[in-house]
Design an enzyme around this catalytic site. Structure first.
Site, PDB file in Angstrom:
ATOM      1  N   GLY A  67       0.824  -1.206   0.000  1.00  0.00           N
ATOM      2  CA  GLY A  67       0.000   0.000   0.000  1.00  0.00           C
ATOM      3  C   GLY A  67       0.856   1.253   0.000  1.00  0.00           C
ATOM      4  O   GLY A  67       0.452   2.293  -0.509  1.00  0.00           O
ATOM      5  N   THR A  90      -0.511  -3.588  -3.427  1.00  0.00           N
ATOM      6  CA  THR A  90      -1.049  -4.668  -4.238  1.00  0.00           C
ATOM      7  C   THR A  90      -1.155  -4.237  -5.695  1.00  0.00           C
ATOM      8  O   THR A  90      -1.648  -3.148  -5.995  1.00  0.00           O
ATOM      9  CB  THR A  90      -2.435  -5.107  -3.727  1.00  0.00           C
ATOM     10  OG1 THR A  90      -2.287  -5.718  -2.464  1.00  0.00           O
ATOM     11  CG2 THR A  90      -3.139  -6.072  -4.679  1.00  0.00           C
ATOM     12  N   ARG A 116     -10.322   2.883   1.619  1.00  0.00           N
ATOM     13  CA  ARG A 116     -11.111   1.994   0.751  1.00  0.00           C
ATOM     14  C   ARG A 116     -10.661   2.252  -0.691  1.00  0.00           C
ATOM     15  O   ARG A 116     -11.457   2.558  -1.572  1.00  0.00           O
ATOM     16  CB  ARG A 116     -12.618   2.228   0.924  1.00  0.00           C
ATOM     17  CG  ARG A 116     -13.096   3.661   0.843  1.00  0.00           C
ATOM     18  CD  ARG A 116     -14.625   3.748   0.806  1.00  0.00           C
ATOM     19  NE  ARG A 116     -15.098   5.105   0.691  1.00  0.00           N
ATOM     20  CZ  ARG A 116     -15.412   5.908   1.702  1.00  0.00           C
ATOM     21  NH1 ARG A 116     -15.300   5.478   2.952  1.00  0.00           N
ATOM     22  NH2 ARG A 116     -15.848   7.147   1.478  1.00  0.00           N
ATOM     23  N   GLY A 118      -9.448   0.216  -2.834  1.00  0.00           N
ATOM     24  CA  GLY A 118      -9.990  -0.771  -3.783  1.00  0.00           C
ATOM     25  C   GLY A 118      -9.007  -1.152  -4.874  1.00  0.00           C
ATOM     26  O   GLY A 118      -9.374  -1.274  -6.042  1.00  0.00           O
ATOM     27  N   ASN A 144       3.163  -7.882  -3.936  1.00  0.00           N
ATOM     28  CA  ASN A 144       1.867  -8.305  -3.397  1.00  0.00           C
ATOM     29  C   ASN A 144       0.841  -8.319  -4.537  1.00  0.00           C
ATOM     30  O   ASN A 144       0.637  -7.310  -5.214  1.00  0.00           O
ATOM     31  CB  ASN A 144       1.500  -7.301  -2.288  1.00  0.00           C
ATOM     32  CG  ASN A 144       0.177  -7.585  -1.621  1.00  0.00           C
ATOM     33  OD1 ASN A 144      -0.830  -7.763  -2.296  1.00  0.00           O
ATOM     34  ND2 ASN A 144       0.171  -7.580  -0.298  1.00  0.00           N
ATOM     35  N   SER A 178      -7.720  -7.952   1.601  1.00  0.00           N
ATOM     36  CA  SER A 178      -8.110  -6.548   1.562  1.00  0.00           C
ATOM     37  C   SER A 178      -9.635  -6.468   1.607  1.00  0.00           C
ATOM     38  O   SER A 178     -10.316  -7.237   0.931  1.00  0.00           O
ATOM     39  CB  SER A 178      -7.575  -5.869   0.304  1.00  0.00           C
ATOM     40  OG  SER A 178      -6.185  -5.716   0.430  1.00  0.00           O
ATOM     41  N   LYS A 216      -1.315 -13.273   2.710  1.00  0.00           N
ATOM     42  CA  LYS A 216      -1.628 -12.202   3.682  1.00  0.00           C
ATOM     43  C   LYS A 216      -3.073 -12.348   4.135  1.00  0.00           C
ATOM     44  O   LYS A 216      -3.985 -12.422   3.308  1.00  0.00           O
ATOM     45  CB  LYS A 216      -1.399 -10.832   3.032  1.00  0.00           C
ATOM     46  CG  LYS A 216      -1.622  -9.679   4.018  1.00  0.00           C
ATOM     47  CD  LYS A 216      -1.056  -8.388   3.473  1.00  0.00           C
ATOM     48  CE  LYS A 216      -1.301  -7.227   4.412  1.00  0.00           C
ATOM     49  NZ  LYS A 216      -0.753  -5.967   3.900  1.00  0.00           N
ATOM     50  N   THR A 246      -5.786  -4.724   7.051  1.00  0.00           N
ATOM     51  CA  THR A 246      -6.590  -3.768   7.834  1.00  0.00           C
ATOM     52  C   THR A 246      -7.856  -4.443   8.363  1.00  0.00           C
ATOM     53  O   THR A 246      -8.289  -5.470   7.841  1.00  0.00           O
ATOM     54  CB  THR A 246      -6.996  -2.592   6.940  1.00  0.00           C
ATOM     55  OG1 THR A 246      -7.657  -3.105   5.780  1.00  0.00           O
ATOM     56  CG2 THR A 246      -5.793  -1.788   6.504  1.00  0.00           C
TER      57      THR A 246
HETATM   58  C1  LIG Z   1      -3.606   3.583   2.401  1.00  0.00           C
HETATM   59  C2  LIG Z   1      -3.373   2.129   2.589  1.00  0.00           C
HETATM   60  C3  LIG Z   1      -3.348   1.299   1.488  1.00  0.00           C
HETATM   61  C4  LIG Z   1      -3.129  -0.064   1.661  1.00  0.00           C
HETATM   62  N1  LIG Z   1      -3.084  -0.854   0.555  1.00  0.00           N
HETATM   63  C5  LIG Z   1      -2.811  -2.173   0.711  1.00  0.00           C
HETATM   64  C6  LIG Z   1      -2.715  -3.009  -0.423  1.00  0.00           C
HETATM   65  O1  LIG Z   1      -2.824  -2.572  -1.562  1.00  0.00           O
HETATM   66  N2  LIG Z   1      -2.470  -4.332  -0.213  1.00  0.00           N
HETATM   67  C7  LIG Z   1      -2.308  -4.866   1.036  1.00  0.00           C
HETATM   68  O2  LIG Z   1      -2.068  -6.063   1.171  1.00  0.00           O
HETATM   69  N3  LIG Z   1      -2.384  -4.074   2.124  1.00  0.00           N
HETATM   70  C8  LIG Z   1      -2.629  -2.759   1.993  1.00  0.00           C
HETATM   71  N4  LIG Z   1      -2.703  -1.964   3.093  1.00  0.00           N
HETATM   72  C9  LIG Z   1      -2.577  -2.591   4.425  1.00  0.00           C
HETATM   73  C10 LIG Z   1      -1.151  -2.525   4.960  1.00  0.00           C
HETATM   74  O3  LIG Z   1      -0.253  -3.240   4.162  1.00  0.00           O
HETATM   75  C11 LIG Z   1      -1.097  -3.093   6.401  1.00  0.00           C
HETATM   76  O4  LIG Z   1      -1.449  -4.455   6.355  1.00  0.00           O
HETATM   77  C12 LIG Z   1      -2.041  -2.369   7.326  1.00  0.00           C
HETATM   78  O5  LIG Z   1      -2.111  -1.003   7.027  1.00  0.00           O
HETATM   79  C13 LIG Z   1      -1.600  -2.512   8.786  1.00  0.00           C
HETATM   80  O6  LIG Z   1      -0.331  -1.945   8.991  1.00  0.00           O
HETATM   81  P1  LIG Z   1      -0.095  -0.461   9.567  1.00  0.00           P
HETATM   82  O7  LIG Z   1      -0.996  -0.310  10.749  1.00  0.00           O
HETATM   83  O8  LIG Z   1       1.351  -0.377   9.901  1.00  0.00           O
HETATM   84  O9  LIG Z   1      -0.468   0.467   8.465  1.00  0.00           O
HETATM   85  C14 LIG Z   1      -2.933  -0.598   2.956  1.00  0.00           C
HETATM   86  C15 LIG Z   1      -2.941   0.250   4.059  1.00  0.00           C
HETATM   87  C16 LIG Z   1      -3.156   1.594   3.900  1.00  0.00           C
HETATM   88  C17 LIG Z   1      -3.154   2.484   5.103  1.00  0.00           C
END
Ligand SMILES: Cc1cc2nc3c(=O)[nH]c(=O)nc-3n(C[C@H](O)[C@H](O)[C@H](O)COP(=O)(O)O)c2cc1C
Length: 364
Positions: A67, A90, A116, A118, A144, A178, A216, A246
């Site tokens: 992300g 991703t 979100r 997406g 990812n 996700s 994941k 998340t």
């Molecule tokens: C803005 C944003 C976009 C994210 N996009 C993805 C994603 O595309 N694929 C994914 O596996 N996790 C995505 N995540 C989740 C993060 O990889 C991570 O699992 C989650 O934010 C928890 O870690 P943190 O609290 O350190 O952010 C995203 C998180 C955020 C905040």
């Protein structure tokens, strides 16, 4: 040079969250990252933080979570924050715009984010081009993989993703967790996940690349779902788990954006992700490496996840609030905590929060 991030943060936080985020590749390429980093805190990684996993040498266990650099636009610059590895994505097979804006919300009082997005993605071809344009072997880069929102066949999306990318990443992640792609999380159900992962492991074999394959998972799983996932993962020979994505839960939030739809990350996720990590470590008997992620904002948080069973950790949200110096702070804090408790390495500390630590089998 002192930490300058607190000076620019008010400017960034005065912008819409996604506008600020969109500035990042431009700002980092213009050299802002170097300007923000406290050079004095940038030391070579302490030797007790290094470890070998899946035949890869991780100089330290702190990675950037998925992300943060979905389209591989800035992984080389982000690496200079001191990360031991970066997870790009991703990425979806075909380019797609993601969900309508606004779709990214900072919850300042909660030190959290709701997104979100997406799976907004430049598409796999573009990302692979960028990965191959930079000498990735200078550092570990995971990729990812997700599915397109209009995909008729999720397994086929992942299969094509693996075929195309196996030679370009140091590890691959099957993201089935996700919350913003309808139906994606249903792929975590035992029987469905089992047949999906069997197919994907076969495809990996066919590529001839022994790239490690990780899965994941979401933090919102029921105990019986966790048991099923552990069994499937051990049966299929998947190389590791990333715990967690998340959450769709909303634990005691105070910010005005608290009820926005999407996945919550950051501080309020830490307890849940650490507990799930501990559960999955027990359920998989320490037989495969786990990556802990969710709310990590300090060396203590990272250490707690390592002791709960993580061999590596990742973070994203805390970086937005604390700035790039956080990575070096966590690394030096972690090195000190290991020393304090008499551990010679990360590997020695993994899982030690459990009464009877499971023995981590050296992964192939
Ligand atoms: C803005 C944003 C976009 C994210 N996009 C993805 C994603 O595309 N694929 C994914 O596996 N996790 C995505 N995540 C989740 C993060 O990889 C991570 O699992 C989650 O934010 C928890 O870690 P943190 O609290 O350190 O952010 C995203 C998180 C955020 C905040």
């Amino acid at each position: 040079m002192p930490n300058l991030y607190p000076l620019i943060r008010p400017v960034l936080f005065s912008l819409r969250a996604e506008t600020a985020r969109d500035l990042a590749p431009w700002a980092l390429k213009a050299g802002l990252g170097r300007f923000l980093l406290n050079r004095k805190a940038q030391k070579p990684d302490p030797s007790n933080l290094g470890q070998n996993l899946w035949g890869l040498r991780f100089p330290n266990p702190v990675g950037l979570a998925a992300g943060g650099d979905k389209d591989a636009q800035m992984f080389d610059q982000l690496r200079r924050f001191g990360f031991g590895y970066i997870e790009v994505g991703t990425v979806t097979l075909r380019r797609q715009p993601g969900r309508p804006k606004p779709r990214l919300f900072r919850l300042d009082e909660d030190q959290a984010i709701i997104n979100r997005m997406g799976f907004n993605s430049a598409g796999l071809d573009a990302v692979i081009k960028r990965l191959s344009a930079v000498p990735t072997r200078a550092g570990i880069v995971g990729l990812n993989l997700g599915i397109n929102s209009d995909s008729k066949n999720a397994a086929a999306d992942y299969e094509d993703g693996i075929r195309l990318s196996a030679g370009f990443a140091d590890y691959l992640v099957v993201n089935v967790s996700s919350p913003n792609t309808p139906g994606l999380r249903d792929l975590q159900q035992g029987a469905v996940l089992g047949s999906l992962l069997k197919r994907l492991m076969r495809v990996r074999e066919e590529t001839g690349h022994q790239v490690p394959m990780l899965v994941k998972i979401a933090p919102d799983l029921k105990p019986e779902e966790c048991r099923d996932i552990a069994k499937v993962v051990l049966d299929t020979g998947i190389n590791g788990l990333i715990i967690s994505n998340t959450t769709v839960r909303r634990p005691d939030l105070v910010s005005r954006h608290a009820q926005e739809a999407g996945g919550l990350s950051g501080r309020p996720l830490l307890a849940t992700s650490t507990a799930l990590l501990a559960d999955m470590y027990r359920l998989t008997q320490g037989r495969l490496p786990l990556i802990g992620v969710g709310g990590i904002a300090s060396a203590e948080d990272a250490y707690a996840q390592i002791r709960a069973g993580a061999s590596l950790v990742q973070l994203y949200t805390a970086l937005v609030f604390a700035g790039p110096d956080l990575v070096n702070q966590i690394k030096s804090g972690l090195a000190g905590l290991l020393q304090r408790d008499g551990f010679g390495s990360i590997a020695e500390a993994v899982g030690t929060a459990h009464a009877v630590p499971a023995q981590l089998v050296t992964p192939s």
